[in-house]
Design an enzyme around this catalytic site. Structure first.
Site, short mmCIF file in Angstrom:
data_model
loop_
_atom_site.label_atom_id
_atom_site.label_comp_id
_atom_site.label_asym_id
_atom_site.label_seq_id
_atom_site.Cartn_x
_atom_site.Cartn_y
_atom_site.Cartn_z
N GLY A 61 -40.70 -0.34 8.09
CA GLY A 61 -41.78 -0.20 7.13
C GLY A 61 -42.69 -1.41 7.12
CD GLU A 62 -40.30 -4.13 5.38
OE1 GLU A 62 -40.20 -3.71 4.22
OE2 GLU A 62 -39.57 -3.74 6.32
CG PHE A 63 -43.71 -2.54 13.24
CD1 PHE A 63 -44.18 -3.52 14.10
CD2 PHE A 63 -44.01 -1.22 13.52
CE1 PHE A 63 -44.93 -3.18 15.23
CE2 PHE A 63 -44.75 -0.87 14.64
CZ PHE A 63 -45.21 -1.85 15.50
N GLY A 66 -47.65 -4.63 9.16
CA GLY A 66 -48.16 -5.71 9.99
C GLY A 66 -48.90 -5.24 11.22
#
Length: 418
Positions: A61-63, A66
């Site tokens: 999810g963070e990828f 980003g």
């Protein structure tokens, strides 16, 4: 005291992971992925002659948050090598072959000597941490080496340690960052309450940019288009058992509709559970293999990577996670296609959930009866349905631009050179 507990945590975590790896696949991947990781980093970067940009993401999810920044920087600064690290297997294992980064690794577990060695090997010129993961010794090392360190798509909540009497050590971590790019004004206000106000920008959430990018590059899925043709369609994405048990009665009794169920996990046991709950359902792989000749009103998606495109075929989107403790998955992937979004009652930690419910582009339900009543209303009331479609789509359009704000800062401050 906070630092003592932190050091205890980073020492115990790998030991616990090793024990769990004996019977837990994800823990096994976590352990295996870090075997000889420093040696592999050394071998890789001994050959790397370009300056390095490092982005760290906790998980998948963070990828995705980003990613728009990473791809924009790659376009603007092609002379840089990009290192992408993950903490969790659910990020690394899915994106280990991502072509937008030159080098992809698990992040070695935080420790003073290990962090020093990591920076000696990688020699990054800019470090980006995404959203909310904080590893003290890696952060401290960036500050001591005067390497610019940015938090992007940051979120902060009042219940985090930073904002309590016992959080001195965690507040100290924040002092390592040169700048915070946060998603919402409330996060900026929390940072201001502990003295961080001059190096904070409310940039927004880069996921809006990412879903716009995905929708803009949409490519059809012929087999799905064939399955949906001529029918109203409900796509249920990232579902867990609790979601499926809420939805199954509707699916099993309204068989004139088409349903596409994309469970969050696609382990054989989970797929079997879905096929049991949804009567007459078939796996997508089997349906595709038979050229769409199998008779069914419900497909169970047994692959990873299609979900963001599946929502385009929906009349209504149901997003899973809202009947579990962790809350809803990414509802923006559905909203970008101007579709009404439905989810369970656990969404309070997700600003986009709160916003979209208030705008009536999304709806939260607490049980199967409410869900069935809502779905029937949306499918039968054209005015209500079209308003929800507009509200969902406009919400995404009105909140894009975070990537441009972050990249502009990097350019203006000359944190990277062309």
């Amino acid at each position: 005291m906070g630092k003592l507990f932190y050091i205890l945590f980073i020492r115990l975590y790998p030991l616990v992971a090793r024990v769990l790896s004996l019977f837990n696949k994800k823990a096994g991947l976590w352990v295996k992925g870090r075997q000889q990781v420093m040696t592999r980093l050394q071998e890789t970067f001994a050959r790397e002659q370009r300056p390095v940009l490092w982005m760290h993401c906790a998980s998948l999810g963070e990828f995705e948050q980003g990613r728009p920044i990473l791809e924009a920087l790659r376009g603007n600064y092609p002379g840089y090598a990009i290192l992408l690290t993950f903490f969790s297997p659910s990020g690394y294992e899915v994106r280990k072959n991502y072509e937008g980064a030159d080098h992809i690794f698990y992040l070695p577990m935080d420790a003073p000597a290990r962090a020093r060695n990591f920076y000696d090997i990688v020699r990054p010129q800019l470090v980006l941490f995404v959203k909310y993961e904080y590893w003290y010794f890696y952060l401290r090392e960036a500050r001591e080496r005067k390497i610019p360190l940015l938090l992007v798509s940051g979120i902060f909540r009042p219940d985090q340690a930073f904002f309590h009497w016992y959080g001195k050590f965690y507040k100290h971590m924040l002092s390592c960052f040169n700048h915070f790019f946060v998603q919402y004004k409330a996060a900026a206000q929390l940072l201001a309450s502990i003295g961080y106000e001059h190096n904070v920008t409310v940039a927004g959430d880069t996921r809006f940019d990412r879903v716009q990018q995905i929708a803009g590059g949409f490519t059809p899925i012929e087999a799905i288009a064939q399955f949906c043709a001529g029918h109203q369609v409900i796509v249920a994405g990232s579902t867990w058992t609790e979601d499926d048990k809420t939805l199954d009665h509707y699916v099993n009794t309204r068989t004139s509709l088409r349903y596409i169920i994309a469970p969050h996990n696609i382990d054989p046991s989970r797929l079997k559970e879905c096929c049991t709950l949804y009567k007459g359902a078939v796996l997508f792989s089997e349906w595709q293999k038979c050229g769409g000749q199998l008779e069914s009103h419900c497909l169970i998606i047994d692959n990873i990577g299609m979900l963001s495109r599946l929502y385009a075929y929906a009349t209504i989107c149901f997003v899973g996670g809202g009947f579990g403790g962790d809350g809803i998955h990414n509802i923006l992937e559905a909203a970008v296609y101007e579709k009404p979004v439905v989810f369970g009652p656990v969404y309070d930690k997700y600003q986009e959930g709160t916003d979209m419910v208030a705008l009536q582009g999304a709806y939260s339900v607490s049980d199967a009866l409410q869900l069935e009543q809502l779905l029937d209303a949306l499918l039968s009331d054209e005015v209500m349905y079209q308003a929800a479609c507009r509200n969902a789509g406009n919400y995404v359009k009105d909140n894009t631009g975070a990537t441009e704000r972050i990249v502009s800062y990097i350019q203006e401050k000359r944190l990277l050179t062309s």
